[in-house]
Design an enzyme around this catalytic site. Structure first.
Site, PDB file in Angstrom:
ATOM      1  CG  ASP A  60      -1.884  -1.132   1.284  1.00  0.00           C
ATOM      2  OD1 ASP A  60      -2.168  -1.700   0.211  1.00  0.00           O
ATOM      3  OD2 ASP A  60      -2.354  -1.458   2.385  1.00  0.00           O
ATOM      4  CE1 TYR A 119       2.992  -4.525   4.606  1.00  0.00           C
ATOM      5  CE2 TYR A 119       2.353  -6.796   4.197  1.00  0.00           C
ATOM      6  CZ  TYR A 119       2.515  -5.501   3.753  1.00  0.00           C
ATOM      7  OH  TYR A 119       2.206  -5.187   2.459  1.00  0.00           O
TER       8      TYR A 119
END
EC number: 5.4.99.12
Length: 280
Positions: A60, A119
């Site tokens: 993103d 992440y």
């Protein structure tokens, strides 16, 4: 094709000014700066022809990376792979750095050979956040219950249907993902949420992080969190985590991903700790 070599890159970048990894093209023009777009511009300058740079996955906007993998094919036969590191870095913006480059088998693919993506979300837990940390941490003016958060996180193991944490526009054919490790840790005002899986749905990690913190704030039981997970209903999500404050790493293997690789990797993670952040 025998004259083409495949080079695997390890990339770190500050994603603040980028729309994410993948190019967003309108006609012949890129709509917004992307990490992939910057790398391909430099690859074209080095080779004097268009070169595709294939990443291990999309990110993103605002995502930072410490070890994303990508590959490209080069017709250059006489340059050692490691020489691509200074060649790229001398032309890239300072917000993107190549930290490793190596020649690999033609069968390796940065995306399809990736066995795990990781992440890390960073949350600054204090009444007032330091200004220089704001681009890289999500500020919350309280200290969450890390014990309760880790109880939730412990339920995220193995193969799970992640429909409850999918974004409205996610077009994945399957919503199932395989979780290797999920946990929270705390160090010097910063709460870190780390999650490793074979892949993620679009905006899934943001939604999952927001839901975990929302449940903790409401003092939901572990059973209530599991009910949200298994409901396959995205309306039960908590408010999504803001975009800043997270980083990304990828582990790749020369073999195409398989169930056998899954089980082997899961055992290795249990015994190697932070070694899971090594890219290759």
């Amino acid at each position: 094709m025998n004259d083409v070599r495949k080079i695997l890159l390890r990339i770190s970048y500050d994603g603040t000014r980028f729309c994410g990894w993948q190019k967003q093209v309108s006609g012949s023009r890129e709509r917004a700066p992307s990490v992939q777009g910057e790398l391909e511009k430099v690859a074209e300058k080095i080779h004097h022809q268009k070169i595709a740079v294939i990443g291990s996955g999309r990110t993103d906007s605002g995502v930072h990376a410490v070890g994303q993998a990508a590959h490209f094919c080069t017709p250059m036969r006489n340059i050692l792979a490691y020489r691509f590191i200074p060649a790229f870095n001398s032309l890239l913006p300072h917000s993107i750095r190549i930290t490793d480059a190596r020649e690999v088998s033609s069968q390796l693919h940065a995306r399809f050979s990736a066995v795990m993506r990781t992440y890390r979300y960073h949350l600054h837990c204090a009444p007032v956040a330091y200004a220089h940390e704001l681009p890289y941490c999500w500020h919350i003016a309280r200290m969450p219950d890390i014990h309760l958060l880790n109880q939730y996180a412990a339920t995220l193991k193995g193969e799970l249907d992640c429909t409850s944490f999918a974004a409205a526009g996610d077009k994945s054919a399957s919503k199932s993902r395989y979780f290797y490790d999920t946990h929270f840790s705390f160090n010097h005002r910063v709460l870190t949420f780390e999650i490793s899986a074979n892949a993620f749905l679009w905006k899934m990690v943001r939604s999952l992080t927001g839901t975990l913190l929302h449940c903790e704030k409401k003092r939901c039981s572990v059973r209530e969190f599991v009910r949200i997970l298994h409901a396959k209903d995205r309306r039960l999500q908590g408010p999504p985590h803001r975009r800043m404050g997270y980083s990304y790493g990828t582990s790749v293997t020369p073999n195409t991903y398989s169930v056998q690789n899954r089980n082997t990797l899961a055992r290795e993670l249990a015994s190697t700790g932070n070694a899971r952040w090594k890219t290759y």
